[in-house]
Each structure stands twice: as structure tokens, then as C-alpha cells.
Design a protein around this motif. Structure first.
Motif, PDB file in Angstrom:
ATOM      1  N   THR A 175       5.519 -50.576  -3.853  1.00  0.00           N
ATOM      2  CA  THR A 175       6.772 -51.099  -3.320  1.00  0.00           C
ATOM      3  C   THR A 175       6.581 -51.484  -1.856  1.00  0.00           C
ATOM      4  O   THR A 175       6.012 -50.742  -1.069  1.00  0.00           O
ATOM      5  CB  THR A 175       7.888 -50.044  -3.453  1.00  0.00           C
ATOM      6  OG1 THR A 175       8.016 -49.691  -4.826  1.00  0.00           O
ATOM      7  CG2 THR A 175       9.211 -50.568  -2.931  1.00  0.00           C
ATOM      8  N   PRO A 197      12.349 -52.285  -3.391  1.00  0.00           N
ATOM      9  CA  PRO A 197      12.738 -50.931  -3.773  1.00  0.00           C
ATOM     10  C   PRO A 197      13.912 -50.911  -4.754  1.00  0.00           C
ATOM     11  O   PRO A 197      14.762 -51.796  -4.741  1.00  0.00           O
ATOM     12  CB  PRO A 197      13.154 -50.302  -2.440  1.00  0.00           C
ATOM     13  CG  PRO A 197      13.689 -51.464  -1.657  1.00  0.00           C
ATOM     14  CD  PRO A 197      12.817 -52.634  -2.046  1.00  0.00           C
ATOM     15  N   TRP A 207      17.334 -49.273  -5.547  1.00  0.00           N
ATOM     16  CA  TRP A 207      18.361 -48.646  -4.719  1.00  0.00           C
ATOM     17  C   TRP A 207      18.712 -47.273  -5.273  1.00  0.00           C
ATOM     18  O   TRP A 207      19.079 -47.121  -6.433  1.00  0.00           O
ATOM     19  CB  TRP A 207      19.603 -49.523  -4.653  1.00  0.00           C
ATOM     20  CG  TRP A 207      20.696 -48.945  -3.821  1.00  0.00           C
ATOM     21  CD1 TRP A 207      21.851 -48.382  -4.267  1.00  0.00           C
ATOM     22  CD2 TRP A 207      20.722 -48.865  -2.396  1.00  0.00           C
ATOM     23  NE1 TRP A 207      22.611 -47.960  -3.197  1.00  0.00           N
ATOM     24  CE2 TRP A 207      21.935 -48.241  -2.031  1.00  0.00           C
ATOM     25  CE3 TRP A 207      19.841 -49.247  -1.393  1.00  0.00           C
ATOM     26  CZ2 TRP A 207      22.285 -48.009  -0.715  1.00  0.00           C
ATOM     27  CZ3 TRP A 207      20.200 -49.013  -0.077  1.00  0.00           C
ATOM     28  CH2 TRP A 207      21.411 -48.393   0.253  1.00  0.00           C
ATOM     29  N   ASN A 208      18.583 -46.262  -4.403  1.00  0.00           N
ATOM     30  CA  ASN A 208      18.955 -44.887  -4.754  1.00  0.00           C
ATOM     31  C   ASN A 208      19.864 -44.305  -3.689  1.00  0.00           C
ATOM     32  O   ASN A 208      19.742 -43.133  -3.331  1.00  0.00           O
ATOM     33  CB  ASN A 208      17.700 -44.013  -4.902  1.00  0.00           C
ATOM     34  CG  ASN A 208      16.939 -44.311  -6.158  1.00  0.00           C
ATOM     35  OD1 ASN A 208      17.502 -44.300  -7.247  1.00  0.00           O
ATOM     36  ND2 ASN A 208      15.655 -44.606  -6.022  1.00  0.00           N
ATOM     37  N   SER A 216      18.600 -43.277   0.831  1.00  0.00           N
ATOM     38  CA  SER A 216      17.936 -42.128   1.451  1.00  0.00           C
ATOM     39  C   SER A 216      16.457 -42.001   1.089  1.00  0.00           C
ATOM     40  O   SER A 216      15.796 -41.068   1.535  1.00  0.00           O
ATOM     41  CB  SER A 216      18.671 -40.841   1.060  1.00  0.00           C
ATOM     42  OG  SER A 216      18.651 -40.687  -0.352  1.00  0.00           O
ATOM     43  N   ASN A 217      15.927 -42.935   0.303  1.00  0.00           N
ATOM     44  CA  ASN A 217      14.513 -42.902  -0.094  1.00  0.00           C
ATOM     45  C   ASN A 217      13.728 -44.038   0.563  1.00  0.00           C
ATOM     46  O   ASN A 217      12.882 -44.649  -0.070  1.00  0.00           O
ATOM     47  CB  ASN A 217      14.379 -42.971  -1.611  1.00  0.00           C
ATOM     48  CG  ASN A 217      14.885 -41.724  -2.300  1.00  0.00           C
ATOM     49  OD1 ASN A 217      14.724 -40.628  -1.781  1.00  0.00           O
ATOM     50  ND2 ASN A 217      15.507 -41.890  -3.445  1.00  0.00           N
ATOM     51  N   HIS A 218      14.037 -44.319   1.813  1.00  0.00           N
ATOM     52  CA  HIS A 218      13.350 -45.347   2.600  1.00  0.00           C
ATOM     53  C   HIS A 218      13.548 -46.761   2.064  1.00  0.00           C
ATOM     54  O   HIS A 218      12.746 -47.643   2.343  1.00  0.00           O
ATOM     55  CB  HIS A 218      11.848 -45.043   2.715  1.00  0.00           C
ATOM     56  CG  HIS A 218      11.562 -43.685   3.261  1.00  0.00           C
ATOM     57  ND1 HIS A 218      11.717 -43.372   4.589  1.00  0.00           N
ATOM     58  CD2 HIS A 218      11.147 -42.548   2.644  1.00  0.00           C
ATOM     59  CE1 HIS A 218      11.409 -42.102   4.771  1.00  0.00           C
ATOM     60  NE2 HIS A 218      11.067 -41.576   3.612  1.00  0.00           N
ATOM     61  N   GLU A 219      14.622 -46.995   1.310  1.00  0.00           N
ATOM     62  CA  GLU A 219      14.851 -48.322   0.747  1.00  0.00           C
ATOM     63  C   GLU A 219      14.929 -49.425   1.806  1.00  0.00           C
ATOM     64  O   GLU A 219      14.318 -50.473   1.618  1.00  0.00           O
ATOM     65  CB  GLU A 219      16.104 -48.356  -0.138  1.00  0.00           C
ATOM     66  CG  GLU A 219      16.007 -47.532  -1.392  1.00  0.00           C
ATOM     67  CD  GLU A 219      16.653 -46.158  -1.261  1.00  0.00           C
ATOM     68  OE1 GLU A 219      16.456 -45.491  -0.212  1.00  0.00           O
ATOM     69  OE2 GLU A 219      17.347 -45.759  -2.193  1.00  0.00           O
TER      70      GLU A 219
END
Length: 181
Positions: free
Chosen positions: A69, A91, A93-94, A97-100
Motif C-alpha cells: 500500500t 489504503p 479506509w478503517n 487511525s491506521n495511517h490511511e
């Protein structure tokens, strides 16, 4: 189509079919396996000649494994008007908070860098991660347009732009551009 002068280059936003653009390279919102799929990825594979593009993508994956990614790789454009396709993985989308945001920015920056390294002066992007990957369009537009502006200011390409498939997306990206350029 709307155009803005940035540095010595131009940024554009237009509605339409990215597979028909007369540019040096188009960007594919790929999956890590470079296996084709739905949305713009499937459309690019079909327009380029699915068998030829799949053969090139399988060869890349056989050597380097899945594309991480935010990273990007280049293949010929085959049956497209564009001479090349730069494949990048955005990325999923979550919630952010996961560096998206950083990963999405990297997808645009790395694509611009590959265009520059291959002496390609015109590049067109789809809205990376905004389809099935679920990235909020307004946030994605800000990140993408900021990265394109920086790339144009750095002279990586002469012309960079976004090609949006539908009118609603086009309006969102156009509004975001007014705040960035």
C-alpha cells in the motif's frame, strides 16, 4: 475541464473516462496482487487489453511479490492511448487511525515520482481508494490535490490531474481544488 497553473505546470480536474485520455501515463487504483478487479482497475485492464496487462502484472508480482500500500510500479499501456500505466495501491479506509492519510499521500507521491523517473510529463489519476476501499471523498480530495500541487511545484511532471467518473465526484474535487490552488 478546469485547469490551474502551478509552478511551471498545470493541474486539471475533469469528468470522464480515464482510459481514453491522451496523456503519457494514467494511474491505476490497483489491488496488491495487480490482478485487475472492479471499478477503474477493471476498466483499465479491459481497455489496455486484459491478457497483455495481466501477463505484465503477473511477471512483476512473480519477482517482487504483492505491491505494498502506497507504493507504485509502471507497465506499458498496451492498447490504451496512454503509453504507460502506473499502478498504485491505496489504503482501505478503517477510520483514519491506521495511517490511511499518509498511505494515500504516498500513493500519489510515488506515482508522480515514477512518472518523473521515466520522463513522463503528463499524468492522470482516478480517485484512489474512494470506491470499494471506502475512503471519504472530501478527505481524499484534499490529500490528493495537495500531493499533486507539491509534485507540480517540484517539477516532477508538466501536467497532473484528476479524472472523476461522475458529476457528484467532479463537483467535490473541484470545490476542494479551490481551497488548495
Amino acid at each position: 475541464m478546469q485547469r490551474w497553473k502551478i509552478g511551471s505546470g498545470h493541474l486539471f480536474i475533469r469528468q470522464g473516462d480515464i482510459t481514453t485520455l491522451e496523456v503519457d501515463t494514467i494511474v491505476n487504483a490497483a489491488n496488491p496482487q495487480l490482478a485487475g478487479g472492479g471499478g477503474v482497475d477493471g476498466a483499465i485492464h479491459r481497455a489496455a487489453g486484459a491478457d497483455k496487462l495481466q501477463q505484465a502484472c503477473r511477471a512483476i508480482v512473480a519477482v517482487m511479490g504483492e505491491l505494498p500500500t502506497g507504493e507504485a510500479i509502471i507497465t506499458p499501456g498496451f492498447d490504451l492511448t496512454a503509453r504507460y500505466i502506473i499502478h498504485t495501491v491505496g489504503p482501505i479506509w478503517n477510520g483514519g487511525s491506521n495511517h490511511e492519510p499518509e498511505l494515500l499521500e504516498n500513493a500519489y507521491r510515488n506515482s508522480l515520482q515514477i512518472a518523473h523517473e521515466n520522463n513522463l510529463s503528463t499524468i492522470a489519476f482516478p480517485a484512489i481508494s474512494c470506491g470499494v476501499y471506502g475512503y471519504p471523498v472530501e478527505e481524499a480530495a484534499h490529500i490528493a490535490l495537495s500531493a499533486l500541487k507539491e509534485g507540480l511545484e517540484a517539477g516532477l511532471v508538466a501536467e497532473a490531474g484528476m479524472v472523476l467518473h461522475d458529476q457528484a465526484a467532479h463537483e467535490i474535487w473541484h470545490a476542494a481544488a479551490k481551497n488548495i490552488v
